[in-house]
Design a protein around this motif. Structure first.
Motif, PDB file in Angstrom:
ATOM      1  N   ARG A 290      -9.283  -0.496 136.501  1.00 41.48           N
ATOM      2  CA  ARG A 290      -9.765   0.500 137.473  1.00 41.48           C
ATOM      3  C   ARG A 290      -8.946   0.441 138.764  1.00 41.48           C
ATOM      4  O   ARG A 290      -8.691   1.466 139.410  1.00 41.48           O
TER       5      ARG A 290
ATOM      6  N   LEU B 137     -18.475  -3.201 138.875  1.00 42.38           N
ATOM      7  CA  LEU B 137     -18.410  -2.047 137.984  1.00 42.38           C
ATOM      8  C   LEU B 137     -19.670  -1.207 138.137  1.00 42.38           C
ATOM      9  O   LEU B 137     -20.737  -1.716 138.509  1.00 42.38           O
ATOM     10  N   PHE B 138     -19.551   0.082 137.840  1.00 48.40           N
ATOM     11  CA  PHE B 138     -20.711   0.973 137.904  1.00 48.40           C
ATOM     12  C   PHE B 138     -21.500   0.837 136.607  1.00 48.40           C
ATOM     13  O   PHE B 138     -21.010   1.206 135.535  1.00 48.40           O
TER      14      PHE B 138
ATOM     15  N   PHE C 128     -12.701   6.526 137.483  1.00 40.68           N
ATOM     16  CA  PHE C 128     -13.403   6.877 138.716  1.00 40.68           C
ATOM     17  C   PHE C 128     -12.459   7.222 139.858  1.00 40.68           C
ATOM     18  O   PHE C 128     -12.611   8.239 140.545  1.00 40.68           O
TER      19      PHE C 128
ATOM     20  N   LYS D 253     -20.858   0.369 127.802  1.00 45.04           N
ATOM     21  CA  LYS D 253     -21.294   0.165 129.179  1.00 45.04           C
ATOM     22  C   LYS D 253     -20.960  -1.265 129.605  1.00 45.04           C
ATOM     23  O   LYS D 253     -20.843  -2.163 128.753  1.00 45.04           O
ATOM     24  N   PRO D 254     -20.833  -1.515 130.903  1.00 42.22           N
ATOM     25  CA  PRO D 254     -20.467  -2.856 131.364  1.00 42.22           C
ATOM     26  C   PRO D 254     -21.349  -3.971 130.810  1.00 42.22           C
ATOM     27  O   PRO D 254     -20.861  -5.051 130.480  1.00 42.22           O
TER      28      PRO D 254
ATOM     29  N   GLN E 123     -15.246  -7.454 131.290  1.00 46.58           N
ATOM     30  CA  GLN E 123     -15.590  -6.771 132.541  1.00 46.58           C
ATOM     31  C   GLN E 123     -14.496  -6.968 133.587  1.00 46.58           C
ATOM     32  O   GLN E 123     -14.153  -6.040 134.324  1.00 46.58           O
TER      33      GLN E 123
ATOM     34  N   ASN F  37     -15.573   4.256 134.267  1.00 47.97           N
ATOM     35  CA  ASN F  37     -15.319   3.282 135.333  1.00 47.97           C
ATOM     36  C   ASN F  37     -13.845   3.278 135.718  1.00 47.97           C
ATOM     37  O   ASN F  37     -13.496   3.287 136.901  1.00 47.97           O
TER      38      ASN F  37
END
Length: 383
Positions: free
Chosen positions: A149, A91-92, A103, A133-134, A142, A100
């Motif tokens: 994604r 993941l970003f 994307f 956020k991740p 996650q 994410n």
């Protein structure tokens, strides 16, 4: 990513060599459309290399990869209608969950992403986590973001490379059910690589057990477990007791065997050995076996396979007690007994009778290595 929906994943004569080492021997394999398919095996068996050839991350030495009727062997990964989820999730870290997942759509120039991303987050039950956020998520969350994604690109095939390997046991079991639910809802083909037998058996419609770059056996989890065709599959999928025996005649639909002085019966339909004369391995799973003190031998019903032995060790593991029995014909015979009414007489040193329904037995070719696929052998190979 556009897809021509429909079609199986077909590997035709596919192989991979690195110099003099053959990672995958020529392999023909069909993954049915819309199925959850697992490639199962120990480290170094060729399962991840096979997955990477489907993804286009490895070039086959021989053979072809077809998705439906389309030969994609020469296509780079980004032109194949597949997406891959790795154990690391990748993941970003600077993007939130929403971005994410969005994307892939944004990279393809899709302007309106909110509805698609929202639907995908709902599918993986993360709708309330869109702006996190991740690093604010658990490992399981996650992993679900990584799946979302990949799925938002509407791939024809989703490839999963040990996706649950970084999770603890309880979360891993929870995510097994989650992944199966997601696959059922979206209906696309999942190809899942794992070394975890329970993981493959829990999720997959079909399992290919790999060993030494070859498919040892392919089938539904129940078929592989109940009727293994090789000692490797019998030992690698759970635990099997393999009793050396000899064919001793026939009786109707049954083969008569003898292990030492003990007569045993094997249904002809469950004989995986090519021969019906000479030596054979009679297999039986530990949970299929009943155990009584030798003083209760008269209580064993007629028609059961039976062996005598002495309890070497016991292990209480909550739902069951595991017994190790030394029999004259099979040292280290394992029996799992559910803890419903524990018999306090079954202690180390006790003489016992093992018995089971012959229909639960299976026969294997005695020319094979009796220990192939067992945990100790795999650990030695990895050392």
């Amino acid at each position: 990513m556009t897809t021509d929906r429909g079609g199986d994943v077909r590997l035709s004569g596919i192989s991979k060599t690195y110099g003099t080492f053959t990672a995958v021997h020529p392999l023909d394999l069909t993954v049915p459309e819309g199925s959850f398919f697992a490639l199962l095996g120990a480290s170094g068996c060729g399962k991840t290399t096979t997955l990477r050839m489907i993804a286009g991350l490895e070039e086959p030495t021989t053979g072809s990869v077809l998705l439906g009727e389309r030969d994609v062997t020469g296509l780079p990964p980004y032109k194949r209608p597949v997406n891959t989820v790795f154990q690391s999730y990748a993941l970003f870290p600077h993007l939130d969950v929403f971005e994410n997942v969005a994307f892939g759509l944004r990279r393809r120039g899709v302007k309106s992403v909110r509805g698609q991303v929202g639907d995908m987050l709902d599918l993986v039950e993360l709708g309330d986590f869109a702006r996190r956020k991740p690093h604010q998520l658990s490992g399981g969350q996650q992993q679900r973001v990584a799946v979302a994604r990949a799925l938002i690109n509407h791939p024809q095939v989703l490839l999963l490379d040990e996706p649950l390997g970084a999770l603890d046991l309880k979360l891993r079991r929870q995510m097994q059910l989650e992944l199966k639910r997601i696959q059922t809802e979206v209906g696309i083909t999942f190809v899942h690589v794992t070394h975890d037998q329970e993981e493959a058996m829990t999720m997959a419609d079909q399992v290919a057990v790999m060993n030494g770059g070859r498919v040892e056996q392919l089938g539904a989890p129940t078929d592989l477990y109940e009727t293994p065709r090789t000692t490797f599959v019998a030992n690698f999928l759970g635990t099997s007791n393999l009793v050396p025996a000899r064919f001793d005649g026939r009786s109707g639909d049954d083969l008569l065997l003898r292990a030492g002085d003990a007569p045993l019966t094997l249904p002809t339909a469950r004989n995986g050995a090519a021969a019906t004369t000479g030596p054979v391995l009679l297999g039986i799973r530990p949970e299929k076996v009943s155990l009584v003190p030798a003083t209760d031998a008269a209580s064993v019903p007629d028609g059961r396979n039976r062996l005598t032995g002495t309890v070497r060790a016991t292990s209480f593991i909550g739902v069951s007690t595991q017994y190790v029995i030394d029999s004259p014909v099979c040292a280290g015979f394992e029996v799992y007994v559910q803890n419903v009414e524990r018999d306090t007489r079954l202690v180390p040193g006790a003489d016992v009778v093992l018995h089971w329904n012959p229909a639960h037995s299976f026969g294997l070719d005695a020319a094979q290595d009796i220990d192939a696929g067992s945990a100790s052998v795999e650990e030695d190979a990895a050392a």
